[in-house]
Design a protein around this motif. Sequence first.
Motif, PDB file in Angstrom:
ATOM      1  N   GLY A 192      22.857   6.374  19.195  1.00  0.00           N
ATOM      2  CA  GLY A 192      24.259   6.546  18.853  1.00  0.00           C
ATOM      3  C   GLY A 192      25.119   5.466  19.486  1.00  0.00           C
ATOM      4  O   GLY A 192      24.651   4.650  20.269  1.00  0.00           O
ATOM      5  N   GLY A 193      26.399   5.473  19.124  1.00  0.00           N
ATOM      6  CA  GLY A 193      27.306   4.497  19.708  1.00  0.00           C
ATOM      7  C   GLY A 193      28.547   4.305  18.880  1.00  0.00           C
ATOM      8  O   GLY A 193      28.835   5.082  17.966  1.00  0.00           O
ATOM      9  N   LEU A 194      29.271   3.246  19.226  1.00  0.00           N
ATOM     10  CA  LEU A 194      30.515   2.897  18.531  1.00  0.00           C
ATOM     11  C   LEU A 194      30.245   1.734  17.594  1.00  0.00           C
ATOM     12  O   LEU A 194      29.643   0.730  18.007  1.00  0.00           O
ATOM     13  N   VAL A 195      30.690   1.854  16.361  1.00  0.00           N
ATOM     14  CA  VAL A 195      30.482   0.802  15.377  1.00  0.00           C
ATOM     15  C   VAL A 195      31.725   0.701  14.497  1.00  0.00           C
ATOM     16  O   VAL A 195      32.419   1.699  14.288  1.00  0.00           O
ATOM     17  N   GLN A 196      31.986  -0.496  13.997  1.00  0.00           N
ATOM     18  CA  GLN A 196      33.130  -0.686  13.110  1.00  0.00           C
ATOM     19  C   GLN A 196      32.810  -0.200  11.704  1.00  0.00           C
ATOM     20  O   GLN A 196      31.638  -0.158  11.311  1.00  0.00           O
ATOM     21  N   PRO A 197      33.812   0.165  10.949  1.00  0.00           N
ATOM     22  CA  PRO A 197      33.574   0.547   9.541  1.00  0.00           C
ATOM     23  C   PRO A 197      32.811  -0.554   8.807  1.00  0.00           C
ATOM     24  O   PRO A 197      33.098  -1.750   8.981  1.00  0.00           O
ATOM     25  N   GLY A 198      31.835  -0.122   8.025  1.00  0.00           N
ATOM     26  CA  GLY A 198      30.983  -1.074   7.315  1.00  0.00           C
ATOM     27  C   GLY A 198      29.751  -1.482   8.083  1.00  0.00           C
ATOM     28  O   GLY A 198      28.858  -2.141   7.529  1.00  0.00           O
ATOM     29  N   GLY A 199      29.683  -1.099   9.338  1.00  0.00           N
ATOM     30  CA  GLY A 199      28.554  -1.473  10.176  1.00  0.00           C
ATOM     31  C   GLY A 199      27.360  -0.545  10.010  1.00  0.00           C
ATOM     32  O   GLY A 199      27.360   0.360   9.167  1.00  0.00           O
ATOM     33  N   SER A 200      26.354  -0.797  10.841  1.00  0.00           N
ATOM     34  CA  SER A 200      25.099  -0.046  10.763  1.00  0.00           C
ATOM     35  C   SER A 200      24.685   0.447  12.140  1.00  0.00           C
ATOM     36  O   SER A 200      25.003  -0.178  13.160  1.00  0.00           O
ATOM     37  N   LEU A 201      23.975   1.553  12.120  1.00  0.00           N
ATOM     38  CA  LEU A 201      23.327   2.083  13.318  1.00  0.00           C
ATOM     39  C   LEU A 201      21.998   2.684  12.900  1.00  0.00           C
ATOM     40  O   LEU A 201      21.839   3.132  11.758  1.00  0.00           O
ATOM     41  N   ARG A 202      21.077   2.718  13.841  1.00  0.00           N
ATOM     42  CA  ARG A 202      19.772   3.346  13.591  1.00  0.00           C
ATOM     43  C   ARG A 202      19.539   4.383  14.684  1.00  0.00           C
ATOM     44  O   ARG A 202      19.529   4.059  15.872  1.00  0.00           O
ATOM     45  N   LEU A 203      19.371   5.626  14.259  1.00  0.00           N
ATOM     46  CA  LEU A 203      19.055   6.704  15.178  1.00  0.00           C
ATOM     47  C   LEU A 203      17.552   6.964  15.156  1.00  0.00           C
ATOM     48  O   LEU A 203      16.908   6.820  14.112  1.00  0.00           O
ATOM     49  N   SER A 204      17.027   7.361  16.285  1.00  0.00           N
ATOM     50  CA  SER A 204      15.638   7.788  16.344  1.00  0.00           C
ATOM     51  C   SER A 204      15.544   9.056  17.179  1.00  0.00           C
ATOM     52  O   SER A 204      16.403   9.327  18.021  1.00  0.00           O
ATOM     53  N   CYS A 205      14.512   9.831  16.907  1.00  0.00           N
ATOM     54  CA  CYS A 205      14.325  11.089  17.622  1.00  0.00           C
ATOM     55  C   CYS A 205      12.832  11.361  17.734  1.00  0.00           C
ATOM     56  O   CYS A 205      12.129  11.382  16.719  1.00  0.00           O
ATOM     57  N   ALA A 206      12.376  11.579  18.951  1.00  0.00           N
ATOM     58  CA  ALA A 206      10.971  11.847  19.199  1.00  0.00           C
ATOM     59  C   ALA A 206      10.804  13.295  19.637  1.00  0.00           C
ATOM     60  O   ALA A 206      11.523  13.771  20.524  1.00  0.00           O
ATOM     61  N   ALA A 207       9.849  13.972  19.023  1.00  0.00           N
ATOM     62  CA  ALA A 207       9.529  15.350  19.373  1.00  0.00           C
ATOM     63  C   ALA A 207       8.275  15.365  20.242  1.00  0.00           C
ATOM     64  O   ALA A 207       7.334  14.613  19.987  1.00  0.00           O
ATOM     65  N   SER A 208       8.286  16.237  21.228  1.00  0.00           N
ATOM     66  CA  SER A 208       7.125  16.347  22.103  1.00  0.00           C
ATOM     67  C   SER A 208       6.914  17.802  22.492  1.00  0.00           C
ATOM     68  O   SER A 208       7.834  18.617  22.438  1.00  0.00           O
ATOM     69  N   THR A 251       8.083  11.240  15.260  1.00  0.00           N
ATOM     70  CA  THR A 251       9.379  10.582  15.398  1.00  0.00           C
ATOM     71  C   THR A 251      10.048  10.462  14.041  1.00  0.00           C
ATOM     72  O   THR A 251       9.391  10.153  13.042  1.00  0.00           O
ATOM     73  N   VAL A 252      11.348  10.708  14.025  1.00  0.00           N
ATOM     74  CA  VAL A 252      12.140  10.577  12.806  1.00  0.00           C
ATOM     75  C   VAL A 252      13.246   9.564  13.061  1.00  0.00           C
ATOM     76  O   VAL A 252      13.772   9.468  14.174  1.00  0.00           O
ATOM     77  N   PHE A 253      13.565   8.802  12.021  1.00  0.00           N
ATOM     78  CA  PHE A 253      14.570   7.753  12.112  1.00  0.00           C
ATOM     79  C   PHE A 253      15.658   7.989  11.070  1.00  0.00           C
ATOM     80  O   PHE A 253      15.399   8.549  10.014  1.00  0.00           O
ATOM     81  N   LEU A 254      16.851   7.522  11.382  1.00  0.00           N
ATOM     82  CA  LEU A 254      17.935   7.557  10.407  1.00  0.00           C
ATOM     83  C   LEU A 254      18.632   6.203  10.433  1.00  0.00           C
ATOM     84  O   LEU A 254      19.296   5.868  11.413  1.00  0.00           O
ATOM     85  N   GLN A 255      18.436   5.431   9.389  1.00  0.00           N
ATOM     86  CA  GLN A 255      19.126   4.156   9.249  1.00  0.00           C
ATOM     87  C   GLN A 255      20.437   4.411   8.526  1.00  0.00           C
ATOM     88  O   GLN A 255      20.450   4.902   7.397  1.00  0.00           O
ATOM     89  N   MET A 256      21.526   4.087   9.182  1.00  0.00           N
ATOM     90  CA  MET A 256      22.852   4.354   8.633  1.00  0.00           C
ATOM     91  C   MET A 256      23.555   3.027   8.375  1.00  0.00           C
ATOM     92  O   MET A 256      23.820   2.261   9.294  1.00  0.00           O
ATOM     93  N   ASN A 257      23.822   2.760   7.112  1.00  0.00           N
ATOM     94  CA  ASN A 257      24.506   1.539   6.699  1.00  0.00           C
ATOM     95  C   ASN A 257      25.860   1.873   6.077  1.00  0.00           C
ATOM     96  O   ASN A 257      26.109   3.020   5.703  1.00  0.00           O
ATOM     97  N   SER A 258      26.685   0.878   5.969  1.00  0.00           N
ATOM     98  CA  SER A 258      28.023   1.052   5.355  1.00  0.00           C
ATOM     99  C   SER A 258      28.751   2.250   5.944  1.00  0.00           C
ATOM    100  O   SER A 258      29.304   3.086   5.219  1.00  0.00           O
TER     101      SER A 258
END
Length: 114
Positions: A8-24, A76-83
């Motif tokens: 997670g984090g701060l991003v400008q509109p139109g930007g991208s972030l990638r979330l990941s999550c690991a289960a154990s 592990t699951v990922f979420l690529q978030m664009n735009s």
Amino acid sequence: VQLQAFGGGLVQPGGSLRLSCAASGSRFSINTMGWYREAPGKQRELVATITSGGSTNYADSVKGRFTISRDNAKNTVFLQMNSLKPEDTAVYYCNAVIQTLWYWGRGTQVTVSS
């Protein structure tokens, strides 16, 4: 079962972030993994889910912008978030369904702002 999310984090509109999550900690295979989000003053809502076989489901509001993927070997699951848009601002929660039980991670803040 523990779910630990990153990215997670701060991003400008139109930007991208990638979330990941690991289960154990599970003795059983994970059926569905996914992401939900909770914006201030709103109920938690589905963002995207993916089954162990790779079938995906997306909220209409993120279709075409977000992509969910999964590494079954690493639980592990990922979420690529664009735009990204300001309305995507929320706490994002990782979810795993194991047999009939639902597990949640602590959440990671995503803020979209200029």
